[in-house]
Design a protein around this motif. Structure first.
Motif, PDB file in Angstrom:
ATOM      1  N   LEU A   1       0.834  -1.204   0.000  1.00 16.07           N
ATOM      2  CA  LEU A   1       0.000   0.000   0.000  1.00 16.07           C
ATOM      3  C   LEU A   1       0.868   1.253   0.000  1.00 16.07           C
ATOM      4  CD1 LEU A   1      -2.575  -1.143   2.669  1.00 16.07           C
ATOM      5  CD2 LEU A   1      -2.950  -1.012   0.209  1.00 16.07           C
ATOM      6  N   GLN A   2       1.976   1.172   0.709  1.00 15.33           N
ATOM      7  CA  GLN A   2       2.930   2.277   0.716  1.00 15.33           C
ATOM      8  C   GLN A   2       3.418   2.548  -0.702  1.00 15.33           C
ATOM      9  OE1 GLN A   2       4.474   4.156   3.433  1.00 15.33           O
ATOM     10  NE2 GLN A   2       2.646   3.472   4.483  1.00 15.33           N
ATOM     11  N   LEU A   3       3.732   1.470  -1.409  1.00 20.18           N
ATOM     12  CA  LEU A   3       4.216   1.624  -2.788  1.00 20.18           C
ATOM     13  C   LEU A   3       3.153   2.291  -3.657  1.00 20.18           C
ATOM     14  CD1 LEU A   3       6.084  -1.627  -3.895  1.00 20.18           C
ATOM     15  CD2 LEU A   3       6.992   0.396  -2.788  1.00 20.18           C
ATOM     16  N   GLN A   4       1.923   1.871  -3.459  1.00 21.18           N
ATOM     17  CA  GLN A   4       0.839   2.442  -4.267  1.00 21.18           C
ATOM     18  C   GLN A   4       0.694   3.940  -4.015  1.00 21.18           C
ATOM     19  OE1 GLN A   4      -2.484  -0.237  -3.301  1.00 21.18           O
ATOM     20  NE2 GLN A   4      -2.356  -1.024  -5.383  1.00 21.18           N
ATOM     21  N   GLN A   5       0.981   4.338  -2.798  1.00 23.05           N
ATOM     22  CA  GLN A   5       0.902   5.761  -2.470  1.00 23.05           C
ATOM     23  C   GLN A   5       2.014   6.563  -3.122  1.00 23.05           C
ATOM     24  OE1 GLN A   5      -0.440   7.086   1.583  1.00 23.05           O
ATOM     25  NE2 GLN A   5       0.415   5.090   2.022  1.00 23.05           N
ATOM     26  N   LEU A   6       3.050   5.874  -3.527  1.00 25.84           N
ATOM     27  CA  LEU A   6       4.176   6.574  -4.142  1.00 25.84           C
ATOM     28  C   LEU A   6       3.960   6.768  -5.645  1.00 25.84           C
ATOM     29  CD1 LEU A   6       7.160   4.829  -2.325  1.00 25.84           C
ATOM     30  CD2 LEU A   6       6.074   6.991  -1.789  1.00 25.84           C
ATOM     31  N   GLN A   7       2.873   6.219  -6.136  1.00 24.79           N
ATOM     32  CA  GLN A   7       2.564   6.322  -7.556  1.00 24.79           C
ATOM     33  C   GLN A   7       1.621   7.496  -7.772  1.00 24.79           C
ATOM     34  OE1 GLN A   7       2.347   2.690  -9.888  1.00 24.79           O
ATOM     35  NE2 GLN A   7       0.216   3.186 -10.343  1.00 24.79           N
ATOM     36  N   ASP A   8       1.927   8.305  -8.754  1.00 27.88           N
ATOM     37  CA  ASP A   8       1.027   9.411  -9.085  1.00 27.88           C
ATOM     38  C   ASP A   8       1.197   9.743 -10.568  1.00 27.88           C
ATOM     39  OD1 ASP A   8       3.168  11.901  -7.429  1.00 27.88           O
ATOM     40  OD2 ASP A   8       3.400  10.827  -9.325  1.00 27.88           O
ATOM     41  N   ASP A   9       0.615  10.852 -10.975  1.00 31.16           N
ATOM     42  CA  ASP A   9       0.665  11.209 -12.397  1.00 31.16           C
ATOM     43  C   ASP A   9       2.096  11.365 -12.914  1.00 31.16           C
ATOM     44  OD1 ASP A   9      -2.372  13.245 -12.584  1.00 31.16           O
ATOM     45  OD2 ASP A   9      -2.004  11.080 -12.649  1.00 31.16           O
ATOM     46  N   SER A  10       2.980  11.836 -12.049  1.00 30.05           N
ATOM     47  CA  SER A  10       4.360  12.036 -12.504  1.00 30.05           C
ATOM     48  C   SER A  10       5.120  10.716 -12.557  1.00 30.05           C
ATOM     49  CB  SER A  10       5.084  13.023 -11.577  1.00 30.05           C
ATOM     50  OG  SER A  10       5.312  12.431 -10.307  1.00 30.05           O
ATOM     51  N   ASN A  11       4.643   9.723 -11.835  1.00 25.27           N
ATOM     52  CA  ASN A  11       5.271   8.394 -11.806  1.00 25.27           C
ATOM     53  C   ASN A  11       4.183   7.334 -11.869  1.00 25.27           C
ATOM     54  OD1 ASN A  11       8.428   8.079 -10.746  1.00 25.27           O
ATOM     55  ND2 ASN A  11       7.537  10.090 -10.451  1.00 25.27           N
ATOM     56  N   PRO A  12       3.508   7.251 -13.019  1.00 22.73           N
ATOM     57  CA  PRO A  12       2.328   6.386 -13.106  1.00 22.73           C
ATOM     58  C   PRO A  12       2.634   4.896 -13.112  1.00 22.73           C
ATOM     59  CG  PRO A  12       2.814   7.379 -15.238  1.00 22.73           C
ATOM     60  CD  PRO A  12       3.788   7.956 -14.279  1.00 22.73           C
ATOM     61  N   ASP A  13       3.899   4.550 -13.318  1.00 24.30           N
ATOM     62  CA  ASP A  13       4.260   3.135 -13.402  1.00 24.30           C
ATOM     63  C   ASP A  13       5.169   2.698 -12.272  1.00 24.30           C
ATOM     64  OD1 ASP A  13       4.570   3.883 -16.840  1.00 24.30           O
ATOM     65  OD2 ASP A  13       2.893   2.821 -15.894  1.00 24.30           O
ATOM     66  N   PHE A  14       5.193   3.478 -11.233  1.00 26.66           N
ATOM     67  CA  PHE A  14       6.153   3.210 -10.167  1.00 26.66           C
ATOM     68  C   PHE A  14       6.042   1.797  -9.596  1.00 26.66           C
ATOM     69  CE2 PHE A  14       9.181   3.974  -6.975  1.00 26.66           C
ATOM     70  CZ  PHE A  14       8.704   3.454  -5.787  1.00 26.66           C
ATOM     71  N   VAL A  15       4.827   1.385  -9.301  1.00 20.72           N
ATOM     72  CA  VAL A  15       4.655   0.072  -8.666  1.00 20.72           C
ATOM     73  C   VAL A  15       5.135  -1.042  -9.589  1.00 20.72           C
ATOM     74  CG1 VAL A  15       3.028  -1.520  -7.604  1.00 20.72           C
ATOM     75  CG2 VAL A  15       2.720   0.931  -7.295  1.00 20.72           C
ATOM     76  N   VAL A  16       4.719  -0.962 -10.841  1.00 21.85           N
ATOM     77  CA  VAL A  16       5.154  -1.979 -11.812  1.00 21.85           C
ATOM     78  C   VAL A  16       6.675  -1.996 -11.922  1.00 21.85           C
ATOM     79  CG1 VAL A  16       5.120  -2.651 -14.246  1.00 21.85           C
ATOM     80  CG2 VAL A  16       3.030  -1.865 -13.167  1.00 21.85           C
ATOM     81  N   GLU A  17       7.272  -0.819 -11.924  1.00 24.43           N
ATOM     82  CA  GLU A  17       8.732  -0.720 -12.060  1.00 24.43           C
ATOM     83  C   GLU A  17       9.454  -1.358 -10.875  1.00 24.43           C
ATOM     84  OE1 GLU A  17       8.641   3.462 -14.604  1.00 24.43           O
ATOM     85  OE2 GLU A  17       9.522   3.442 -12.584  1.00 24.43           O
ATOM     86  N   VAL A  18       9.018  -1.031  -9.684  1.00 22.22           N
ATOM     87  CA  VAL A  18       9.701  -1.566  -8.501  1.00 22.22           C
ATOM     88  C   VAL A  18       9.516  -3.071  -8.398  1.00 22.22           C
ATOM     89  CG1 VAL A  18       9.907  -1.489  -5.994  1.00 22.22           C
ATOM     90  CG2 VAL A  18       9.328   0.568  -7.239  1.00 22.22           C
ATOM     91  N   VAL A  19       8.284  -3.499  -8.629  1.00 25.13           N
ATOM     92  CA  VAL A  19       8.004  -4.936  -8.526  1.00 25.13           C
ATOM     93  C   VAL A  19       8.798  -5.699  -9.590  1.00 25.13           C
ATOM     94  CG1 VAL A  19       6.214  -6.692  -8.738  1.00 25.13           C
ATOM     95  CG2 VAL A  19       5.757  -4.607  -7.447  1.00 25.13           C
ATOM     96  N   SER A  20       8.844  -5.159 -10.785  1.00 25.44           N
ATOM     97  CA  SER A  20       9.620  -5.803 -11.858  1.00 25.44           C
ATOM     98  C   SER A  20      11.097  -5.855 -11.500  1.00 25.44           C
ATOM     99  CB  SER A  20       9.459  -5.038 -13.172  1.00 25.44           C
ATOM    100  OG  SER A  20       8.107  -4.941 -13.515  1.00 25.44           O
ATOM    101  N   LEU A  21      11.569  -4.781 -10.929  1.00 22.78           N
ATOM    102  CA  LEU A  21      12.963  -4.719 -10.501  1.00 22.78           C
ATOM    103  C   LEU A  21      13.250  -5.803  -9.467  1.00 22.78           C
ATOM    104  CD1 LEU A  21      15.492  -2.978 -10.913  1.00 22.78           C
ATOM    105  CD2 LEU A  21      14.763  -1.594  -8.976  1.00 22.78           C
ATOM    106  N   PHE A  22      12.311  -5.947  -8.554  1.00 25.00           N
ATOM    107  CA  PHE A  22      12.458  -6.980  -7.525  1.00 25.00           C
ATOM    108  C   PHE A  22      12.586  -8.360  -8.160  1.00 25.00           C
ATOM    109  CE2 PHE A  22      12.025  -9.491  -3.836  1.00 25.00           C
ATOM    110  CZ  PHE A  22      11.091 -10.480  -4.108  1.00 25.00           C
ATOM    111  N   PHE A  23      11.698  -8.663  -9.088  1.00 32.35           N
ATOM    112  CA  PHE A  23      11.728 -10.002  -9.667  1.00 32.35           C
ATOM    113  C   PHE A  23      12.977 -10.242 -10.514  1.00 32.35           C
ATOM    114  CE2 PHE A  23       8.235 -12.130  -7.960  1.00 32.35           C
ATOM    115  CZ  PHE A  23       7.249 -11.199  -7.707  1.00 32.35           C
ATOM    116  N   GLN A  24      13.425  -9.220 -11.211  1.00 33.51           N
ATOM    117  CA  GLN A  24      14.652  -9.357 -12.010  1.00 33.51           C
ATOM    118  C   GLN A  24      15.857  -9.586 -11.112  1.00 33.51           C
ATOM    119  OE1 GLN A  24      15.307  -5.785 -14.329  1.00 33.51           O
ATOM    120  NE2 GLN A  24      13.285  -6.014 -15.272  1.00 33.51           N
ATOM    121  N   ASP A  25      15.968  -8.697 -10.127  1.00 36.35           N
ATOM    122  CA  ASP A  25      17.094  -8.718  -9.206  1.00 36.35           C
ATOM    123  C   ASP A  25      17.146 -10.022  -8.413  1.00 36.35           C
ATOM    124  OD1 ASP A  25      18.311  -6.640  -6.564  1.00 36.35           O
ATOM    125  OD2 ASP A  25      19.199  -6.958  -8.540  1.00 36.35           O
TER     126      ASP A  25
END
Lengths: 155, 258
Positions: free
Chosen positions: A28-52
Motif C-alpha cells: 500500500l505504501q508503494l501504491q501511495q508513491l505512484q502518481d501522475d508524474s510516476n504512473p508506473d512506479f509500482v510496476v517498475e519496482v516490482v519488476s525490478l524486484f523479480f529481475q534482481d
C-alpha cells in the motif's frame, strides 16, 4: 467486459491478495508513491524486484550445491532477498526467507534445500499474482477506466 | 518560514488523485544522500524522498557516499560539503562498509559531522540502535521504510534548517525526547517504532499537543495512526524480537567486538 466490472474484479482480486497473505501493508505504501508524474512506479519496482531476485535465487541454488556449503554466504543472500521482498510488501516470500534463515543458522543443509524450494515456490506464485494484477490494471486503463484505489478497512 | 510538514502530493489509498501538486518546494529543497546496496530499496527510498519534496542522490555503498561527500581515502584532510547534503540516510547492513562505519567516518570529519545521519535497518536490535545513537545518528528507522518515516525526517529537517528560534514547536525538545526514547529502559520492545510514533504525533494534526509523551509511545501511534495500515510495523513480527541470526553478516562484526 465493461469497465465497472473490470474495476470490481480488480478490487476483489487485490483484496484476496491481502487476505491470503501475499501482500502486506508495505504494498500500500508503494501504491501511495505512484502518481501522475510516476504512473508506473509500482510496476517498475516490482519488476525490478523479480529481475534482481531471480539472480539471487540462482546464486542460492549454486551455493547450496557446493561441496562445502558456506552457510554464511547462503544466509547473506537470503537476508538480501528477505529485505527486498519486505520492501515491496511480498509477505509470503519474506516469511519464507525468515524460516530459511533459521535453518542457515543451524547449518541444516537438508532443511535449507527444502526452504529454497519453498522460497522459489512463493517467489513464482507472487510473480504470477503480480502479473495478473498488473494485467487487470492495464486492461482497465486500455478501456478508458481508472484504477480504483485500494481501500483498507482492517486485515 | 511557513513551510510545514504536510506533503500533499502523497495520497492515501482511499483518496482520489486530483492531479494537482500544491506543495511548494521553494528554492531550499532538502538534499538527501541515500545509501543502500539494495537496488529495490534504493528505488523505493528515492521515490519516498522525492515525493516528500526532497532532492535525492542515491548511492550503493559507503565508499561511494564518502566520495560524493568529498571525503575520499586518498584525500587527507576533510572534504567539503560543496554539494550541500542536508541529510544522509543509510542502510546499516552493507558489504565492505556498514552504515555504522559510514556514520563514524562522517562524525569524525570536521567538514561533515554536522550533517544529520539516519540509519535504516531491517533488524530491530536494541544494541544496534543504541550504538548508532551513541555514535551520533539522528534517528534509526526499522525497514521497510514508510512514508510516515520520511515525513518525520522531513519535518525534522525543515525545522532544523529553518526557524531554530521558534520554540513553540519544541523541535530541540522533540529531538532530545527522540534520543531519550531510544535510551529508555529496554523494557519496551517497540523502542524504534516508538520514535517514529512519538514524533508522528507532533506533526500537524487536529490535536495541538506538541509534547511527546515518550512514556506512552504506542498510544501516540494509535492516536495518529487512523489509517490503520501504518502500524503494520508495530503489529508485525520484526518489531519485537532481538535478532541474533545475522551475527555473521558484516554489519554484525562491530557488535560482536563492542
Amino acid at each position: 467486459m465493461e469497465v465497472g466490472q473490470m474495476q470490481r474484479r480488480l478490487v476483489e482480486f487485490t483484496k484476496s491478495l491481502f487476505v491470503e497473505g501475499f501482500l502486506d501493508g508495505q504494498f500500500l505504501q508503494l501504491q501511495q508513491l505512484q502518481d501522475d508524474s510516476n504512473p508506473d512506479f509500482v510496476v517498475e519496482v516490482v519488476s525490478l524486484f523479480f529481475q534482481d531476485s531471480e539472480k539471487l535465487l540462482n546464486d542460492l541454488t549454486s551455493a547450496l550445491e557446493q561441496q562445502d556449503v558456506d552457510f554464511k554466504k547462503v544466509d547473506a543472500h537470503v537476508h538480501q532477498l528477505k529485505g527486498s521482498s519486505s520492501s515491496i510488501g511480498a509477505q509470503r516470500v519474506k516469511n519464507a526467507c525468515v524460516v530459511f534463515r533459521s535453518f542457515c543458522e543451524e547449518q541444516n543443509l537438508q532443511e535449507c534445500m527444502r526452504c529454497l524450494q519453498l522460497v522459489k515456490q512463493e517467489f513464482y506464485l507472487a510473480k504470477n499474482k503480480f502479473e495478473t494484477l498488473f494485467t487487470m490494471e492495464q486492461q482497465i486503463v486500455a478501456a478508458g477506466g481508472s484504477i480504483p484505489a485500494t481501500e483498507i478497512t482492517s486485515f | 518560514m511557513a513551510r510545514n510538514g504536510l506533503i500533499s502530493r502523497r495520497r492515501r489509498s482511499s483518496d482520489q488523485l486530483d492531479g494537482s501538486d500544491p506543495s511548494p518546494c521553494g528554492s531550499e529543497e532538502v538534499h538527501v544522500l541515500a545509501v543502500d546496496d539494495s537496488l529495490v530499496d534504493r528505488k523505493v527510498i528515492e521515490r519516498l524522498l522525492k515525493i516528500s519534496s526532497c532532492k535525492v542522490t542515491a548511492v550503493d555503498s559507503g565508499l561511494r557516499a564518502l566520495r560524493f561527500l568529498g571525503l575520499d581515502e586518498e584525500k587527507t584532510a576533510g572534504g567539503f560539503n560543496e554539494l550541500k547534503v542536508d541529510l544522509i540516510i543509510t542502510d546499516y547492513c552493507m558489504p565492505e562498509m556498514t552504515g555504522y562505519e559510514l556514520l563514524k567516518k562522517i562524525k569524525e570529519s570536521s567538514a561533515l559531522r554536522e550533517i544529520p545521519v539516519v540509519i535504516m535497518s531491517s533488524e530491530n536490535v536494541l544494541a544496534r540502535i543504541d550504538r548508532c545513537m551513541e555514535e551520533g545518528a539522528e534517528d534509526f528507522i526499522v525497514k521497510p521504510v514508510k512514508l510516515s518515516d520520511v515525513k518525520r525526517l522531513r519535518d525534522f529537517m525543515t525545522r532544523d534548517v529553518g526557524d531554530i528560534t521558534r520554540s513553540d514547536e519544541g523541535d530541540t525538545t522533540r529531538k532530545r525526547k527522540l534520543q531519550e526514547s531510544f535510551h529508555a529502559p529496554s523494557s519496551s520492545p517497540f523502542v524504534s517504532s516508538a520514535s517514529s510514533s512519538s514524533s508522528a504525533s507532533t506533526t500537524p494534526s487536529p490535536s495541538p499537543t506538541p509534547s511527546v509523551s515518550s512514556s506512552k509511545p504506542i498510544a501516540a501511534s494509535t492516536d495518529f495512526d487512523f489509517m490503520g495500515f501504518f502500524s503494520t510495523r508495530v503489529k508485525g513480527d520484526n518489531g519485537r524480537h532481538v535478532d541474533d541470526s545475522d551475527r555473521h553478516l558484516n554489519c554484525r562484526k562491530e557488535e560482536m567486538v563492542g
